[in-house]
Design a protein around this motif. Structure first.
Motif, PDB file in Angstrom:
ATOM      1  N   ASP A  13       0.885  -1.384  -0.051  1.00 13.20           N
ATOM      2  CA  ASP A  13      -0.165  -0.110  -0.120  1.00 13.20           C
ATOM      3  C   ASP A  13       1.599   1.444   0.166  1.00 13.20           C
ATOM      4  OD1 ASP A  13      -2.273   1.427  -0.039  1.00 13.20           O
ATOM      5  OD2 ASP A  13      -2.921   1.291   2.028  1.00 13.20           O
ATOM      6  N   THR A  17       0.832   3.503  -2.822  1.00  8.76           N
ATOM      7  CA  THR A  17       0.211   5.858  -2.510  1.00  8.76           C
ATOM      8  C   THR A  17       1.420   6.506  -2.532  1.00  8.76           C
ATOM      9  OG1 THR A  17      -0.689   4.954  -0.378  1.00  8.76           O
ATOM     10  CG2 THR A  17      -0.307   6.438  -0.292  1.00  8.76           C
ATOM     11  N   ARG A  20       0.239   6.940  -6.544  1.00  8.54           N
ATOM     12  CA  ARG A  20      -0.309   7.667  -7.130  1.00  8.54           C
ATOM     13  C   ARG A  20      -0.106   9.499  -6.627  1.00  8.54           C
ATOM     14  NH1 ARG A  20      -3.086   5.423  -3.808  1.00  8.54           N
ATOM     15  NH2 ARG A  20      -3.303   6.503  -2.619  1.00  8.54           N
ATOM     16  N   ALA A  27       2.675  10.815   0.652  1.00  2.00           N
ATOM     17  CA  ALA A  27       2.210   9.543   1.094  1.00  2.00           C
ATOM     18  C   ALA A  27       2.712   8.932   2.424  1.00  2.00           C
ATOM     19  CB  ALA A  27       2.795   8.585   0.503  1.00  2.00           C
ATOM     20  N   ALA A  30      -0.403  10.424   4.604  1.00  4.42           N
ATOM     21  CA  ALA A  30      -1.602   9.520   3.834  1.00  4.42           C
ATOM     22  C   ALA A  30      -1.711   8.091   4.897  1.00  4.42           C
ATOM     23  CB  ALA A  30      -1.912   9.497   2.310  1.00  4.42           C
ATOM     24  N   MET A  31      -0.934   8.541   4.910  1.00  2.88           N
ATOM     25  CA  MET A  31      -1.088   6.564   5.780  1.00  2.88           C
ATOM     26  C   MET A  31      -0.773   6.268   7.630  1.00  2.88           C
ATOM     27  SD  MET A  31       0.879   4.002   2.877  1.00  2.88           S
ATOM     28  CE  MET A  31       0.123   2.911   3.943  1.00  2.88           C
ATOM     29  N   GLU A  75      -2.844  -1.887  -6.653  1.00  2.00           N
ATOM     30  CA  GLU A  75      -4.162  -0.850  -6.285  1.00  2.00           C
ATOM     31  C   GLU A  75      -6.047  -2.343  -6.251  1.00  2.00           C
ATOM     32  OE1 GLU A  75      -4.243   1.907  -8.519  1.00  2.00           O
ATOM     33  OE2 GLU A  75      -2.952   3.777  -6.746  1.00  2.00           O
TER      34      GLU A  75
END
Length: 416
Positions: A13, A17, A20, A27, A30-31, A75
């Motif tokens: 992931d 991420t 992306r 990232a 976001a995580m 994904e």
């Protein structure tokens, strides 16, 4: 080839991420991971896969070709895991778990799949190379996470609950998606590397599938092809779980499920077949009613060929005779017909194989109304690799040549 056991869903992931968002720092936010932790996660995945996935640059990260291929697979795999987790919770009338795909581990899913396949923790441990307590702990941790029972003892075996069956389907789809990613990475090192698994139903594709396989093998000598034969329900189930990539055989109308698609390739004409020297071959003309005077071997009720056989008699305003023997095995049918004046209904391309061997003869065509469409069935959301695309293309062209050849030959029926 990389192993799923060496990977971590959260690390995967992290790669997806970062790719992306185009930034390690974005990232990590976001995580909810530190930048060093996320950087380390990406490095671990790259080490296992043997490919650089992200190029670090002053303005962020740029996805490499390997990264482009793999992040798409990651994904989709994570989406399957999330869908499986939601399905289990929804079935138990529990509220959804936020980011459930980041809570479930690959080890837990692999343990559940192993126990389901083996039927016991001991055998699952033996197959995976893990200790029995480790397999047991992984499965039970997954149950505690989802707050749903997944495995239940039945006598000496361990069986999946209804919730586990739902989860297992998505786990296997995630597994297949990542394996396809591995194949695409292998193709970067060795052109034509990869695999495809073809499901085929009994009596189906005696001529065309071998022709397509031979062409494919010549063009892609390092590719691996698995051919799995079985009844329609079995191969369809394997297709929907990602264990089979494409099913070849008679199309169904209507489709029994909504998540697969069919592509028609050509029409197949069933023929009435007997042994070489069958008495009907020596008679002038062909009288349909004479078919009632000989014993029949045909598939059991419910099989498509059985329904067409019954239709053949009904269209002549005759009651279908009672089959002396019900059997769907080509080898048994062939052996039986060589012993006496038996008759059967057979796919034309299956008959051509027997005709080439000089064993059986065509008594008559079964009539144009009994034609059936032969095609390929795939999952709606299947994302074939380039190698799998090539196999489908070869099979389509093989079928097109067959159809063109039949059109030129005419192949008239012996009765209308």
């Amino acid at each position: 080839m990389p192993s799923l056991r060496d990977l971590n869903l959260r690390h995967l992931d992290a790669v997806a991420t970062a790719a992306r968002l185009g930034s390690i720092s974005a990232a990590s936010q976001a995580m909810n991971l530190s930048q060093p932790a996320l950087t380390q996660a990406v490095a671990k995945v790259e080490t296992v896969l043997g490919h650089r996935l992200l190029d670090r640059q002053p303005g962020g990260v740029v996805v490499t070709e390997a990264g482009r291929l793999m992040t798409g697979r990651i994904e989709h795999a994570l989406a399957y895991v999330a869908q499986g987790g939601r399905s289990v919770r929804r079935g138990a009338r529990l509220p959804p778990l936020p980011n459930v795909e980041r809570r479930i581990t690959l080890g837990q899913l692999l343990a559940l799949m192993a126990v389901d396949h083996a039927g016991s923790f001991a055998l699952a441990a033996r197959h995976t190379g893990l200790s029995e307590p480790a397999v047991h702990r992984a499965a039970r941790d997954l149950e505690q996470l989802l707050e749903v029972a997944l495995l239940a003892r039945q006598g000496r075996t361990v069986q999946p609950t209804a919730a586990a069956i739902r989860l297992l389907r998505f786990a296997r789809l995630a597994h297949a998606e990542l394996e396809s990613g591995f194949d695409e990475l292998a193709a970067l090192h060795s052109e034509g590397a990869g695999r495809i698994t073809v499901g085929v139903m009994p009596l189906a594709r005696a001529i065309l599938l071998p022709q397509a396989l031979a062409r494919f093998a010549r063009l892609y000598p390092v590719a691996s092809v698995d051919v799995v034969e079985g009844p329609y329900i079995e191969v369809l189930s394997a297709l929907r779980e990602g264990a089979i990539d494409v099913v070849v055989g008679a199309m169904r109308d209507p489709l029994p499920v909504a998540d697969v698609v069919q592509e028609p390739l050509f029409d197949d004409d069933p023929v009435i077949v007997g042994r070489k020297g069958h008495p009907l071959l020596g008679e002038p003309g062909f009288v349909f009613q004479r078919l009632l005077d000989f014993p029949w071997v045909i598939a059991a009720p419910g099989a498509p060929v059985r329904r067409r056989w019954e239709q053949m008699f009904q269209e002549q305003a005759l009651e279908p005779p009672r089959p002396r023997i019900e059997c769907g095995s080509v080898m048994v049918v062939r052996g039986l017909m060589l012993e006496d004046d038996w008759l059967t209904l057979m796919s034309r391309d299956q008959f051509l194989l027997e005709d080439r061997a000089g064993l059986l003869s065509e008594i008559a065509g079964a009539g144009s109304s009994l034609r059936r469409q032969i095609g390929m069935t795939t999952r709606q959301d299947w994302r074939p690799t380039q190698l799998q695309h090539e196999f489908l293309s070869i099979f389509r062209s093989t079928c097109a040549e067959w159809t063109s050849g039949k059109a030129m030959d005419g192949q008239p029926f012996r009765y209308a």
